[in-house]
Scaffold this motif. Structure first.
Motif, PDB file in Angstrom:
ATOM      1  N   PRO A  77     -28.542   5.894 -49.769  1.00  0.00           N
ATOM      2  CA  PRO A  77     -28.553   5.836 -51.228  1.00  0.00           C
ATOM      3  C   PRO A  77     -28.138   4.478 -51.761  1.00  0.00           C
ATOM      4  O   PRO A  77     -27.468   3.702 -51.059  1.00  0.00           O
ATOM      5  CB  PRO A  77     -27.530   6.896 -51.652  1.00  0.00           C
ATOM      6  CG  PRO A  77     -27.061   7.569 -50.427  1.00  0.00           C
ATOM      7  CD  PRO A  77     -27.573   6.853 -49.236  1.00  0.00           C
ATOM      8  N   SER A  78     -28.523   4.222 -52.981  1.00  0.00           N
ATOM      9  CA  SER A  78     -28.123   3.006 -53.674  1.00  0.00           C
ATOM     10  C   SER A  78     -26.598   2.935 -53.723  1.00  0.00           C
ATOM     11  O   SER A  78     -25.930   3.942 -53.979  1.00  0.00           O
ATOM     12  CB  SER A  78     -28.714   3.064 -55.091  1.00  0.00           C
ATOM     13  OG  SER A  78     -28.298   1.951 -55.803  1.00  0.00           O
ATOM     14  N   GLY A  79     -26.063   1.770 -53.430  1.00  0.00           N
ATOM     15  CA  GLY A  79     -24.612   1.589 -53.487  1.00  0.00           C
ATOM     16  C   GLY A  79     -23.908   1.916 -52.183  1.00  0.00           C
ATOM     17  O   GLY A  79     -22.686   1.811 -52.089  1.00  0.00           O
ATOM     18  N   SER A  80     -24.651   2.280 -51.143  1.00  0.00           N
ATOM     19  CA  SER A  80     -23.990   2.684 -49.900  1.00  0.00           C
ATOM     20  C   SER A  80     -23.546   1.485 -49.055  1.00  0.00           C
ATOM     21  O   SER A  80     -22.827   1.653 -48.082  1.00  0.00           O
ATOM     22  CB  SER A  80     -24.893   3.619 -49.085  1.00  0.00           C
ATOM     23  OG  SER A  80     -26.156   3.045 -48.850  1.00  0.00           O
ATOM     24  N   GLY A  81     -24.007   0.279 -49.408  1.00  0.00           N
ATOM     25  CA  GLY A  81     -23.535  -0.919 -48.716  1.00  0.00           C
ATOM     26  C   GLY A  81     -24.577  -1.594 -47.842  1.00  0.00           C
ATOM     27  O   GLY A  81     -24.255  -2.504 -47.069  1.00  0.00           O
ATOM     28  N   LYS A  82     -25.832  -1.196 -47.969  1.00  0.00           N
ATOM     29  CA  LYS A  82     -26.890  -1.738 -47.107  1.00  0.00           C
ATOM     30  C   LYS A  82     -27.064  -3.250 -47.309  1.00  0.00           C
ATOM     31  O   LYS A  82     -27.094  -4.020 -46.348  1.00  0.00           O
ATOM     32  CB  LYS A  82     -28.224  -1.010 -47.379  1.00  0.00           C
ATOM     33  CG  LYS A  82     -28.124   0.510 -47.259  1.00  0.00           C
ATOM     34  CD  LYS A  82     -29.441   1.198 -47.545  1.00  0.00           C
ATOM     35  CE  LYS A  82     -29.995   0.968 -48.956  1.00  0.00           C
ATOM     36  NZ  LYS A  82     -29.150   1.548 -50.032  1.00  0.00           N
ATOM     37  N   SER A  83     -27.192  -3.655 -48.571  1.00  0.00           N
ATOM     38  CA  SER A  83     -27.370  -5.091 -48.844  1.00  0.00           C
ATOM     39  C   SER A  83     -26.132  -5.875 -48.427  1.00  0.00           C
ATOM     40  O   SER A  83     -26.248  -6.971 -47.873  1.00  0.00           O
ATOM     41  CB  SER A  83     -27.632  -5.325 -50.336  1.00  0.00           C
ATOM     42  OG  SER A  83     -28.840  -4.718 -50.724  1.00  0.00           O
ATOM     43  N   THR A  84     -24.983  -5.324 -48.690  1.00  0.00           N
ATOM     44  CA  THR A  84     -23.737  -6.002 -48.302  1.00  0.00           C
ATOM     45  C   THR A  84     -23.718  -6.226 -46.791  1.00  0.00           C
ATOM     46  O   THR A  84     -23.354  -7.311 -46.318  1.00  0.00           O
ATOM     47  CB  THR A  84     -22.520  -5.153 -48.726  1.00  0.00           C
ATOM     48  OG1 THR A  84     -22.562  -4.982 -50.147  1.00  0.00           O
ATOM     49  CG2 THR A  84     -21.210  -5.808 -48.322  1.00  0.00           C
ATOM     50  N   GLU A 132     -21.609 -13.099 -46.867  1.00  0.00           N
ATOM     51  CA  GLU A 132     -20.314 -12.470 -47.136  1.00  0.00           C
ATOM     52  C   GLU A 132     -19.519 -12.494 -45.847  1.00  0.00           C
ATOM     53  O   GLU A 132     -20.103 -12.411 -44.766  1.00  0.00           O
ATOM     54  CB  GLU A 132     -20.482 -10.991 -47.564  1.00  0.00           C
ATOM     55  CG  GLU A 132     -21.325 -10.751 -48.788  1.00  0.00           C
ATOM     56  CD  GLU A 132     -20.649 -11.173 -50.084  1.00  0.00           C
ATOM     57  OE1 GLU A 132     -19.451 -11.555 -50.052  1.00  0.00           O
ATOM     58  OE2 GLU A 132     -21.325 -11.137 -51.128  1.00  0.00           O
ATOM     59  N   PHE A 168     -14.611  -5.659 -51.748  1.00  0.00           N
ATOM     60  CA  PHE A 168     -14.632  -6.604 -52.864  1.00  0.00           C
ATOM     61  C   PHE A 168     -13.435  -6.233 -53.722  1.00  0.00           C
ATOM     62  O   PHE A 168     -13.457  -5.190 -54.381  1.00  0.00           O
ATOM     63  CB  PHE A 168     -15.929  -6.498 -53.666  1.00  0.00           C
ATOM     64  CG  PHE A 168     -17.153  -6.901 -52.886  1.00  0.00           C
ATOM     65  CD1 PHE A 168     -17.393  -8.241 -52.586  1.00  0.00           C
ATOM     66  CD2 PHE A 168     -18.067  -5.952 -52.450  1.00  0.00           C
ATOM     67  CE1 PHE A 168     -18.522  -8.618 -51.869  1.00  0.00           C
ATOM     68  CE2 PHE A 168     -19.203  -6.330 -51.741  1.00  0.00           C
ATOM     69  CZ  PHE A 168     -19.427  -7.663 -51.443  1.00  0.00           C
ATOM     70  N   ILE A 175     -16.134  -1.242 -49.448  1.00  0.00           N
ATOM     71  CA  ILE A 175     -17.583  -0.987 -49.444  1.00  0.00           C
ATOM     72  C   ILE A 175     -18.081  -0.610 -48.048  1.00  0.00           C
ATOM     73  O   ILE A 175     -18.732   0.405 -47.874  1.00  0.00           O
ATOM     74  CB  ILE A 175     -18.355  -2.224 -49.966  1.00  0.00           C
ATOM     75  CG1 ILE A 175     -17.856  -2.632 -51.358  1.00  0.00           C
ATOM     76  CG2 ILE A 175     -19.852  -1.955 -49.968  1.00  0.00           C
ATOM     77  CD1 ILE A 175     -17.975  -1.570 -52.422  1.00  0.00           C
TER      78      ILE A 175
HETATM   79  P1  ADP Z   1     -26.956  -0.933 -51.436  1.00  0.00           P
HETATM   80  O1  ADP Z   1     -27.672  -2.143 -51.013  1.00  0.00           O
HETATM   81  O2  ADP Z   1     -26.819   0.109 -50.368  1.00  0.00           O
HETATM   82  O3  ADP Z   1     -27.508  -0.341 -52.699  1.00  0.00           O
HETATM   83  P2  ADP Z   1     -24.811  -2.785 -51.990  1.00  0.00           P
HETATM   84  O4  ADP Z   1     -24.399  -3.334 -50.687  1.00  0.00           O
HETATM   85  O5  ADP Z   1     -25.661  -3.621 -52.853  1.00  0.00           O
HETATM   86  O6  ADP Z   1     -25.447  -1.331 -51.775  1.00  0.00           O
HETATM   87  O7  ADP Z   1     -23.531  -2.444 -52.846  1.00  0.00           O
HETATM   88  C1  ADP Z   1     -22.508  -1.576 -52.373  1.00  0.00           C
HETATM   89  C2  ADP Z   1     -21.383  -1.595 -53.377  1.00  0.00           C
HETATM   90  O8  ADP Z   1     -20.756  -2.876 -53.335  1.00  0.00           O
HETATM   91  C3  ADP Z   1     -21.817  -1.380 -54.808  1.00  0.00           C
HETATM   92  O9  ADP Z   1     -20.881  -0.510 -55.420  1.00  0.00           O
HETATM   93  C4  ADP Z   1     -21.746  -2.747 -55.420  1.00  0.00           C
HETATM   94  O10 ADP Z   1     -21.436  -2.674 -56.781  1.00  0.00           O
HETATM   95  C5  ADP Z   1     -20.632  -3.400 -54.629  1.00  0.00           C
HETATM   96  N1  ADP Z   1     -20.775  -4.864 -54.543  1.00  0.00           N
HETATM   97  C6  ADP Z   1     -21.772  -5.518 -53.906  1.00  0.00           C
HETATM   98  N2  ADP Z   1     -21.601  -6.847 -53.993  1.00  0.00           N
HETATM   99  C7  ADP Z   1     -20.464  -7.049 -54.713  1.00  0.00           C
HETATM  100  C8  ADP Z   1     -19.734  -8.203 -55.141  1.00  0.00           C
HETATM  101  N3  ADP Z   1     -20.143  -9.448 -54.831  1.00  0.00           N
HETATM  102  N4  ADP Z   1     -18.618  -8.007 -55.851  1.00  0.00           N
HETATM  103  C9  ADP Z   1     -18.178  -6.764 -56.140  1.00  0.00           C
HETATM  104  N5  ADP Z   1     -18.815  -5.637 -55.775  1.00  0.00           N
HETATM  105  C10 ADP Z   1     -19.935  -5.760 -55.066  1.00  0.00           C
END
Ligand code: ADP
Ligand code: MG
Length: 255
Positions: A40-47, A56, A16, A21
Motif C-alpha cells: 500500500p501507499s505509505g508502506s515505505g517502498k520508495s524510502t 537516504e 524521519f 518508516i
Molecule cells: P511508499 O513508496 O510505499 O508509498 P514512502 O516510502 O514514499 O511509501 O513513504 C513512507 C512514509 O514515509 C510516508 O508516511 C511518508 O510520508 C514518509 N516519508 C517519506 N519520505 C519522507 C521524508 N523525507 N520526510 C518525512 N517523511 C517522509
C-alpha cells in the motif's frame, strides 16, 4: 557455492524524525532477478529504494549492494563513512526510474541519453551518441531521437528515461512505479521495454501495482506493509495463494 546477492537487507530501519518508516526490512535480491516490491501507499517502498541508492541513510541494520555495505567503506574491521565523491561513484552503478520521468526539457531525447556519460564519465560525444542511438532503438524510439520531451507522449518519455538510466551501464535498475503516471494505453510499451531488460538479464527491483507484469516477468515478489516485509515468494504463488490477511486485503484491491 552460494551466489552473492545483488542487494541484501538485514534488519533495515529508517525513521524521519519520530516517524518510524522502515521497521526491520529483510530481503535478498539475486543477480539477474526481477524483484517486485508491492504494498500500500505509505508502506515505505520508495524510502527503501532511496536507501539502496544512497538518497537516504538507514538508521539501523545493514544494507549491501553487490557485496558492499551501502554508505560505508570497510578497512580491516573498521567502517568509514563514504565521502560525497565515493557516494557519487557508487550511485553511477545504479539506474533509477521514477513515476515522473524528469527528462531535461531543453534537451532532445538523444541528448538526454548522452548527457550523463559525457558529463559524469567524460565520454566523447561520438561514443555517447553511438550508445544513445542503440539504446533509443532498444526502447523503440530510434525515430524520436531529435524530439524534445514536450513532443513525446508520457510513455515515450518514460522509455527515454529508461534509456537514459541504461546509458550509465548500471548493474542494478530500480523502478519506482514507472507506469503509475501513464495513461492506461501507454503502460504496455513501457512494460515491454522492462520485460526485454529482464530477458537480457538485468537485475531489477520494481515497485509496481502491475500484478500481471509481476506474475509474468517477476522472479520474486515481496509484499511490504507498514515498513516490514509481510510476505515473500514466487510471484505466482503469492498472488494466487496469499498467506497473510494484509496481503489478501491489498491484493483484493489491486487485482
Ligand atoms: P511508499 O513508496 O510505499 O508509498 P514512502 O516510502 O514514499 O511509501 O513513504 C513512507 C512514509 O514515509 C510516508 O508516511 C511518508 O510520508 C514518509 N516519508 C517519506 N519520505 C519522507 C521524508 N523525507 N520526510 C518525512 N517523511 C517522509
Ligand atoms: Mg512510493
Amino acid at each position: 557455492m552460494t551466489v552473492q546477492p545483488m542487494v541484501k537487507a538485514e534488519a533495515v530501519h529508517k525513521s524521519f524524525g519520530l516517524a518510524h518508516i522502515l521497521k526491520g526490512i529483510e530481503l535478498e535480491v539475486a543477480p539477474r532477478e526481477v524483484f517486485c516490491l508491492v504494498g500500500p501507499s505509505g508502506s515505505g517502498k520508495s524510502t527503501f529504494l532511496r536507501c539502496i541508492n544512497h538518497l537516504e541513510q538507514i538508521n539501523a541494520g545493514r544494507l549491501w549492494v553487490d557485496g558492499e555495505l551501502v554508505g560505508y567503506r570497510q578497512k580491516g574491521d573498521k567502517l568509514y563513512e563514504l565521502k560525497d565523491s565515493e557516494v557519487a561513484a557508487k550511485r553511477r552503478d545504479i539506474g533509477m526510474v521514477f513515476q515522473r520521468f524528469n527528462l531535461f526539457p531543453h534537451m532532445t531525447a538523444i541528448e538526454n541519453v548522452m548527457e550523463a556519460p559525457m558529463q559524469v564519465k567524460g565520454e566523447s560525444k561520438a561514443t555517447a551518441r553511438a550508445r544513445a542511438e542503440r539504446l533509443l532503438d532498444r526502447v523503440g524510439l530510434a525515430d524520436k531521437a531529435a524530439n524534445y520531451p514536450s513532443q513525446l507522449s508520457g510513455g515515450q518519455q518514460q522509455r527515454v528515461a529508461i534509456a537514459r538510466a541504461l546509458a550509465m551501464e548500471p548493474k542494478l535498475m530500480l523502478f519506482d512505479e514507472p507506469t503509475s503516471a501513464l495513461d492506461p494505453e501507454l503502460v504496455g510499451d513501457v512494460l515491454d521495454v522492462m520485460r526485454g531488460l529482464a530477458e537480457d538479464g538485468m537485475t531489477m527491483i520494481v515497485v509496481t501495482h502491475e500484478m500481471g507484469f509481476a506474475r509474468e516477468v517477476g522472479d520474486a515478489l515481496v509484499f511490504m506493509d507498514d515498513g516490514i516485509v509481510v510476505e515473500a515468494g514466487n510471484p505466482r504463488d503469492v498472488l494466487s495463494n496469499p498467506q497473510h490477511e494484509r496481503t489478501k486485503a491489498f491484493l483484493s484491491k489491486v487485482l
